[in-house]
Structures are given as structure tokens and as C-alpha cells.
Design an enzyme around this catalytic site. Structure first.
Site, short mmCIF file in Angstrom:
data_model
loop_
_atom_site.label_atom_id
_atom_site.label_comp_id
_atom_site.label_asym_id
_atom_site.label_seq_id
_atom_site.Cartn_x
_atom_site.Cartn_y
_atom_site.Cartn_z
N PRO A 66 0.81 -1.22 0.00
CA PRO A 66 0.00 0.00 0.00
C PRO A 66 0.84 1.27 0.00
O PRO A 66 1.53 1.57 0.98
CB PRO A 66 -0.84 -0.11 1.28
CG PRO A 66 -0.29 -1.22 2.06
CD PRO A 66 0.70 -1.96 1.24
N ARG A 91 17.02 -3.51 -0.62
CA ARG A 91 15.83 -3.71 -1.42
C ARG A 91 16.24 -3.73 -2.89
O ARG A 91 17.43 -3.85 -3.20
CB ARG A 91 14.83 -2.58 -1.16
CG ARG A 91 14.15 -2.67 0.18
CD ARG A 91 13.52 -1.35 0.55
NE ARG A 91 12.78 -1.43 1.79
CZ ARG A 91 13.35 -1.51 2.97
NH1 ARG A 91 14.65 -1.53 3.08
NH2 ARG A 91 12.64 -1.61 4.07
#
Length: 292
Positions: A2, A282
DNA sequence: ACTCCCCCCTGTTAGC
DNA sequence: TGCTAACAGGGGGGAG
């Protein structure tokens, strides 16, 4: 995951289903869901009973519901709100009370009208809820929950000032993607939309912010607004569902991604293969040719 | 004062 | 086949 468009989809959905309704009971099924609330699980649950959801608001990835007080509480009490962050996997489900509880329901609200429950569901428990006071930040621009006064306006709200953002960005000594992910500088952007905006603006994620030209920052802001707006449009098609379900991985915008998750696939502009690089433990996806 | 990095968490998947 | 390790990543908080 989200980010702003997904959170806005949830906000609009919850607004439609719970605004104007009064909480009968609140139950915390996993204490971690309210770990940032000083009252603890029992205090949180007790304080939520009798509250009426007045408005559903959002800044960046945070959403909150301003609350009306029960009749026995003075009307001069400070305005309070139920603040929520969905973390990685949070959902706000609106379901009939008799629906069996799924294993990942962390908090449940029932309503005095006997209508559908609100269930905060969160597999990975990075999300959280808290009952907080509203306050005005120093610039008096807009009342926000006290714990998020440090969160900058997001690019889709009126309080966002491109000039302020530009000057603050130029004053930083960091890389442009780190800056986009810094919620105290500009809010609502996560790893996916950062990569997408950088691809659209033809900027490499590691570009030092203090070498950016104002024209490049302007291009970047346009790209950010465009990608967030387009994603919101794509995600907004599920508002009519009885429950509001957000799953970023299976979202409607997947098909429109130009860089994120497309390692080894051709760039939509120049057909060079998209590369993946490690960044902050990441991944960053970019076009080696378009984003030098 | 600013920047950076670890860590919280769980389900899925890749690799040995 | 069965196990382990990597990965997904938002953001608080502490280290530098």
C-alpha cells in the site's frame, strides 16, 4: 504494497461504509496492532467504544477517522482520531458480523446499528492503529493526528508546495530515490512508485540531490503526480465492493508498470533490458539507457 | 542536525 | 524431497 493510491482507495471505501456509524465494541485480537498506542490493547478498546466515525482523511500512507464523542463526554474535549497505517499487508475489511474471523484479523469493530464490522486485517503486522489527538502543525496548514505532524504533505493534497519541496530537496545531501522515500520530505511514495516516477523522469535512483537542475526536479514532480494519479484511477474501480480489499501485488496497476519488477524485460521507450540493482537491502529497477 | 541502516514480521519461493 | 535462506519493504529509532 500500500502506497498512496492504495491507501486512498481504502480511505474512500471505508468512508463509504463506516462514516456516520457508531462503534459498539472494539476488540484487539493481536496486541501488536496497537503497539504504538500508550493506552495498550484494553485501554484502546475501551476508548473506542461509543465513538462515531465522522470523517475519513489521509496524508501520504496514513489514514485516520476523526471521531465524535459519546454524549457523556464534554463537547470541548480535544478532537480525537483513529489513526491507521497499513504497513506492508494491512487491509480494512467491511464484513457482516457473522462472517468467520480470518486468522489475520488484528482488531475488530462492531457497530450499534448491527451492520457490517470493520476488521483491521494484517498478515505481517507492520501496520498499526492508535487513538490519538488531532493537532495543528506549525504552518497551520491542516489539522493532522499528533503522531504524524512530521509527515510531509503528499503531492496530491492542497497543502503540498512544489517550491518548498524543491528547496528542501536541493538542500539535502543524499540520493534522489532516498529523498523520494523520505516521508518527512514528500509523503505517499514507496519503492514501487519511486522507481516508476524515476523511470518516467529519466533519472537514475542514485543521482545526488544537490546536482539536480530545477527543470529535472520539476520533471520528477510531474512524473510523481502522473504515476500516482494514474494508479489511483486504476485502483479506484473496486469502491463498490462490500468490503475494501487492498493487495498491492495483485493490484490493477500491475500491467501499467514500466520499471518495477521488470528485470530483464525491454524498456517501453528504448527496448534496453531493465536492470535490477540492490539498494538499501531492497531492489531498484531502472533502464540503463534512459536513466544514466 | 542530518543521514544512514537495522530491525520488526510472515508467507512464498529459490536453491542446495 | 525437505530443509534453510533470501526476499518482499514501511518506518521508528538509534548509531554515526
Amino acid at each position: 504494497m500500500p502506497e498512496l493510491p492504495e491507501v486512498e482507495t481504502v480511505r474512500a471505501g471505508v468512508e463509504k461504509h463506516v462514516v456516520g456509524r457508531t462503534v459498539a465494541t472494539a476488540a484487539v485480537l493481536n496486541p501488536r496492532a496497537v503497539r504504538r498506542d500508550l493506552a495498550g490493547p484494553d485501554g484502546f478498546a475501551a476508548a473506542m467504544a461509543g465513538r462515531t466515525f465522522l470523517r475519513a482523511e489521509r496524508r501520504g500512507k496514513y489514514l485516520w477517522f476523526t471521531l465524535g464523542c459519546p454524549p457523556d463526554v464534554g463537547s470541548d474535549a480535544p478532537t480525537e482520531a483513529l489513526l491507521a497505517h497499513l504497513g506492508m499487508s494491512g487491509q480494512m475489511l467491511v464484513l457482516p458480523p457473522e462472517t468467520p474471523l480470518s486468522p489475520h484479523v488484528r482488531a475488530r469493530f462492531t457497530f450499534t446499528d448491527g451492520g457490517p464490522d470493520l476488521r483491521f486485517t494484517d498478515q505481517r503486522t507492520f501496520g498499526h492503529l492508535m487513538l490519538v489527538e488531532m493537532c495543528l502543525p506549525d504552518d497551520l496548514s491542516r489539522a493532522v493526528p499528533e503522531p504524524i505532524v512530521h509527515i510531509a504533505p503528499d503531492p496530491l493534497e492542497d497543502a503540498f508546495d512544489p517550491k518548498v519541496f524543491t528547496e528542501r530537496l536541493l538542500g539535502k545531501k543524499t540520493q534522489v530515490k532516498r529523498a523520494l522515500l523520505d516521508q518527512s520530505l514528500i509523503s505517499g511514495i514507496g519503492n514501487i512508485y519511486a522507481d516508476e516516477a524515476l523511470w518516467r523522469a529519466k533519472l537514475h535512483w542514485a543521482r545526488p540531490t544537490d546536482t539536480l537542475k530545477r527543470s529535472e526536479i520539476s520533471r520528477l514532480l510531474d512524473a510523481v503526480c502522473d504515476v500516482l494519479t494514474e494508479a489511483l484511477k486504476a485502483g479506484g474501480t473496486s469502491f463498490d465492493a462490500l468490503y475494501v480489499n487492498v493487495n498491492g501485488e495483485s493490484g490493477y496497476f500491475d500491467r501499467s508498470l514500466n520499471a518495477y519488477g521488470r528485470e530483464g524485460e525491454p524498456c517501453g521507450r528504448c527496448a534496453t533490458l531493465i536492470r535490477r540493482e540492490s539498494f538499501m537491502n531492497r531492489s531498484s529497477y531502472s533502464c540503463p539507457r534512459c536513466q544514466k
